[in-house]
Scaffold this motif. Structure first.
Motif, PDB file in Angstrom:
ATOM      1  N   LEU A  46       0.803  -1.224   0.000  1.00  0.00           N
ATOM      2  CA  LEU A  46       0.000   0.000   0.000  1.00  0.00           C
ATOM      3  C   LEU A  46       0.837   1.274   0.000  1.00  0.00           C
ATOM      4  O   LEU A  46       0.545   2.217  -0.739  1.00  0.00           O
ATOM      5  CB  LEU A  46      -0.922   0.024   1.225  1.00  0.00           C
ATOM      6  N   PHE A  47       1.861   1.321   0.844  1.00  0.00           N
ATOM      7  CA  PHE A  47       2.601   2.568   1.036  1.00  0.00           C
ATOM      8  C   PHE A  47       3.955   2.602   0.338  1.00  0.00           C
ATOM      9  O   PHE A  47       4.648   3.611   0.389  1.00  0.00           O
ATOM     10  CB  PHE A  47       2.801   2.834   2.532  1.00  0.00           C
ATOM     11  N   GLY A  48       4.349   1.523  -0.291  1.00  0.00           N
ATOM     12  CA  GLY A  48       5.604   1.501  -1.042  1.00  0.00           C
ATOM     13  C   GLY A  48       6.828   1.606  -0.154  1.00  0.00           C
ATOM     14  O   GLY A  48       6.935   0.939   0.873  1.00  0.00           O
ATOM     15  N   ALA A  49       7.751   2.474  -0.543  1.00  0.00           N
ATOM     16  CA  ALA A  49       9.040   2.577   0.150  1.00  0.00           C
ATOM     17  C   ALA A  49       8.899   3.132   1.561  1.00  0.00           C
ATOM     18  O   ALA A  49       9.762   2.920   2.403  1.00  0.00           O
ATOM     19  CB  ALA A  49       9.997   3.446  -0.647  1.00  0.00           C
ATOM     20  N   TRP A  50       7.799   3.836   1.849  1.00  0.00           N
ATOM     21  CA  TRP A  50       7.605   4.387   3.198  1.00  0.00           C
ATOM     22  C   TRP A  50       7.430   3.285   4.241  1.00  0.00           C
ATOM     23  O   TRP A  50       7.690   3.503   5.426  1.00  0.00           O
ATOM     24  CB  TRP A  50       6.380   5.295   3.223  1.00  0.00           C
ATOM     25  N   ALA A  51       6.984   2.139   3.824  1.00  0.00           N
ATOM     26  CA  ALA A  51       6.701   1.059   4.764  1.00  0.00           C
ATOM     27  C   ALA A  51       7.758  -0.042   4.726  1.00  0.00           C
ATOM     28  O   ALA A  51       7.506  -1.144   5.186  1.00  0.00           O
ATOM     29  CB  ALA A  51       5.327   0.476   4.473  1.00  0.00           C
ATOM     30  N   LEU A  52       8.943   0.240   4.198  1.00  0.00           N
ATOM     31  CA  LEU A  52       9.985  -0.786   4.155  1.00  0.00           C
ATOM     32  C   LEU A  52      10.415  -1.294   5.536  1.00  0.00           C
ATOM     33  O   LEU A  52      10.767  -2.466   5.658  1.00  0.00           O
ATOM     34  CB  LEU A  52      11.193  -0.289   3.365  1.00  0.00           C
ATOM     35  N   PRO A  53      10.371  -0.482   6.588  1.00  0.00           N
ATOM     36  CA  PRO A  53      10.665  -1.059   7.915  1.00  0.00           C
ATOM     37  C   PRO A  53       9.689  -2.162   8.324  1.00  0.00           C
ATOM     38  O   PRO A  53      10.008  -2.982   9.185  1.00  0.00           O
ATOM     39  CB  PRO A  53      10.554   0.139   8.867  1.00  0.00           C
ATOM     40  N   ALA A  54       8.542  -2.212   7.695  1.00  0.00           N
ATOM     41  CA  ALA A  54       7.591  -3.278   7.999  1.00  0.00           C
ATOM     42  C   ALA A  54       8.131  -4.638   7.583  1.00  0.00           C
ATOM     43  O   ALA A  54       7.743  -5.662   8.151  1.00  0.00           O
ATOM     44  CB  ALA A  54       6.260  -3.008   7.312  1.00  0.00           C
ATOM     45  N   ILE A  55       9.038  -4.665   6.600  1.00  0.00           N
ATOM     46  CA  ILE A  55       9.651  -5.933   6.198  1.00  0.00           C
ATOM     47  C   ILE A  55      10.501  -6.480   7.334  1.00  0.00           C
ATOM     48  O   ILE A  55      10.486  -7.680   7.622  1.00  0.00           O
ATOM     49  CB  ILE A  55      10.469  -5.760   4.900  1.00  0.00           C
ATOM     50  N   VAL A  56      11.238  -5.597   8.011  1.00  0.00           N
ATOM     51  CA  VAL A  56      12.029  -6.024   9.163  1.00  0.00           C
ATOM     52  C   VAL A  56      11.111  -6.567  10.255  1.00  0.00           C
ATOM     53  O   VAL A  56      11.399  -7.599  10.876  1.00  0.00           O
ATOM     54  CB  VAL A  56      12.889  -4.856   9.694  1.00  0.00           C
ATOM     55  N   LEU A  57       9.989  -5.885  10.476  1.00  0.00           N
ATOM     56  CA  LEU A  57       9.020  -6.373  11.454  1.00  0.00           C
ATOM     57  C   LEU A  57       8.435  -7.719  11.035  1.00  0.00           C
ATOM     58  O   LEU A  57       8.222  -8.592  11.878  1.00  0.00           O
ATOM     59  CB  LEU A  57       7.899  -5.355  11.641  1.00  0.00           C
ATOM     60  N   ALA A  58       8.178  -7.902   9.751  1.00  0.00           N
ATOM     61  CA  ALA A  58       7.628  -9.170   9.267  1.00  0.00           C
ATOM     62  C   ALA A  58       8.614 -10.312   9.490  1.00  0.00           C
ATOM     63  O   ALA A  58       8.211 -11.417   9.863  1.00  0.00           O
ATOM     64  CB  ALA A  58       7.264  -9.053   7.786  1.00  0.00           C
ATOM     65  N   VAL A  59       9.902 -10.040   9.257  1.00  0.00           N
ATOM     66  CA  VAL A  59      10.910 -11.078   9.512  1.00  0.00           C
ATOM     67  C   VAL A  59      10.967 -11.398  11.001  1.00  0.00           C
ATOM     68  O   VAL A  59      11.046 -12.568  11.396  1.00  0.00           O
ATOM     69  CB  VAL A  59      12.296 -10.633   8.974  1.00  0.00           C
ATOM     70  N   GLY A  60      10.905 -10.370  11.835  1.00  0.00           N
ATOM     71  CA  GLY A  60      10.901 -10.596  13.286  1.00  0.00           C
ATOM     72  C   GLY A  60       9.688 -11.385  13.739  1.00  0.00           C
ATOM     73  O   GLY A  60       9.794 -12.290  14.572  1.00  0.00           O
ATOM     74  N   ILE A  61       8.523 -11.069  13.178  1.00  0.00           N
ATOM     75  CA  ILE A  61       7.301 -11.804  13.518  1.00  0.00           C
ATOM     76  C   ILE A  61       7.407 -13.253  13.053  1.00  0.00           C
ATOM     77  O   ILE A  61       6.957 -14.166  13.739  1.00  0.00           O
ATOM     78  CB  ILE A  61       6.065 -11.122  12.908  1.00  0.00           C
ATOM     79  N   SER A  62       8.023 -13.483  11.886  1.00  0.00           N
ATOM     80  CA  SER A  62       8.155 -14.869  11.415  1.00  0.00           C
ATOM     81  C   SER A  62       9.089 -15.665  12.322  1.00  0.00           C
ATOM     82  O   SER A  62       8.847 -16.852  12.575  1.00  0.00           O
ATOM     83  CB  SER A  62       8.616 -14.917   9.967  1.00  0.00           C
ATOM     84  N   LEU A  63      10.134 -15.025  12.839  1.00  0.00           N
ATOM     85  CA  LEU A  63      10.993 -15.711  13.809  1.00  0.00           C
ATOM     86  C   LEU A  63      10.235 -15.991  15.107  1.00  0.00           C
ATOM     87  O   LEU A  63      10.383 -17.065  15.707  1.00  0.00           O
ATOM     88  CB  LEU A  63      12.256 -14.895  14.081  1.00  0.00           C
ATOM     89  N   LEU A  64       9.432 -15.036  15.525  1.00  0.00           N
ATOM     90  CA  LEU A  64       8.599 -15.240  16.705  1.00  0.00           C
ATOM     91  C   LEU A  64       7.587 -16.353  16.460  1.00  0.00           C
ATOM     92  O   LEU A  64       7.291 -17.145  17.361  1.00  0.00           O
ATOM     93  CB  LEU A  64       7.888 -13.937  17.065  1.00  0.00           C
ATOM     94  N   GLU A  65       7.093 -16.418  15.244  1.00  0.00           N
ATOM     95  CA  GLU A  65       6.128 -17.468  14.894  1.00  0.00           C
ATOM     96  C   GLU A  65       6.762 -18.857  14.973  1.00  0.00           C
ATOM     97  O   GLU A  65       6.108 -19.818  15.386  1.00  0.00           O
ATOM     98  CB  GLU A  65       5.574 -17.207  13.497  1.00  0.00           C
ATOM     99  N   VAL A  66       8.028 -18.967  14.600  1.00  0.00           N
ATOM    100  CA  VAL A  66       8.725 -20.254  14.722  1.00  0.00           C
ATOM    101  C   VAL A  66       8.799 -20.670  16.197  1.00  0.00           C
ATOM    102  O   VAL A  66       8.551 -21.830  16.545  1.00  0.00           O
ATOM    103  CB  VAL A  66      10.134 -20.172  14.090  1.00  0.00           C
ATOM    104  N   LEU A  67       9.095 -19.714  17.075  1.00  0.00           N
ATOM    105  CA  LEU A  67       9.119 -20.001  18.505  1.00  0.00           C
ATOM    106  C   LEU A  67       7.740 -20.437  18.993  1.00  0.00           C
ATOM    107  O   LEU A  67       7.618 -21.405  19.753  1.00  0.00           O
ATOM    108  CB  LEU A  67       9.592 -18.769  19.280  1.00  0.00           C
ATOM    109  N   VAL A  68       6.704 -19.745  18.538  1.00  0.00           N
ATOM    110  CA  VAL A  68       5.340 -20.082  18.946  1.00  0.00           C
ATOM    111  C   VAL A  68       4.951 -21.467  18.440  1.00  0.00           C
ATOM    112  O   VAL A  68       4.285 -22.229  19.149  1.00  0.00           O
ATOM    113  CB  VAL A  68       4.353 -19.000  18.454  1.00  0.00           C
ATOM    114  N   VAL A  69       5.371 -21.817  17.229  1.00  0.00           N
ATOM    115  CA  VAL A  69       5.042 -23.137  16.681  1.00  0.00           C
ATOM    116  C   VAL A  69       5.675 -24.237  17.530  1.00  0.00           C
ATOM    117  O   VAL A  69       5.016 -25.234  17.858  1.00  0.00           O
ATOM    118  CB  VAL A  69       5.494 -23.246  15.208  1.00  0.00           C
TER     119      VAL A  69
END
Length: 92
Positions: A46-69
């Motif tokens: 939606l926001f393009g380059a302005w939301a690129l830090p969200a990719i870092v958050l998505a990677v962090g959430i995926s690592l957290l998701e592995v712990l939760v699994v």
């Protein structure tokens, strides 16, 4: 004797309900992690380059998701073992 007519179906029904509850719990936890990741990546769309830090958050959430699994798998196995143990060794 008359009480057995009520108890036996309830015990059989309880066996299926416990299994179904464990299944729904595991599915909901896995789905929630995926929904958060897709929402964060949707921000980038939606926001393009302005939301690129969200990719870092998505990677962090995926690592957290592995712990939760792993945690959910441990809880699933533990609860399944407790339920099976209760079935084979009644308390009375």
């Amino acid at each position: 004797w008359p009480i057995l007519i009520i108890i036996i179906p309830l015990e059989v029904l309880g066996l299926f309900i416990k299994t179904f509850a464990l299944m729904i719990r595991l599915f909901a936890n896995m789905l929630a992690g995926h929904m958060v990741i897709f929402s964060l990546l949707g921000l980038v769309v939606l926001f393009g380059a302005w939301a690129l830090p969200a990719i870092v958050l998505a990677v962090g959430i995926s690592l957290l998701e592995v712990l939760v699994v792993f945690l959910q798998a441990y809880i699933f196995v533990l609860l399944a073992a407790v339920f099976i143990g209760q079935m084979y060794h009644p308390e009375h």
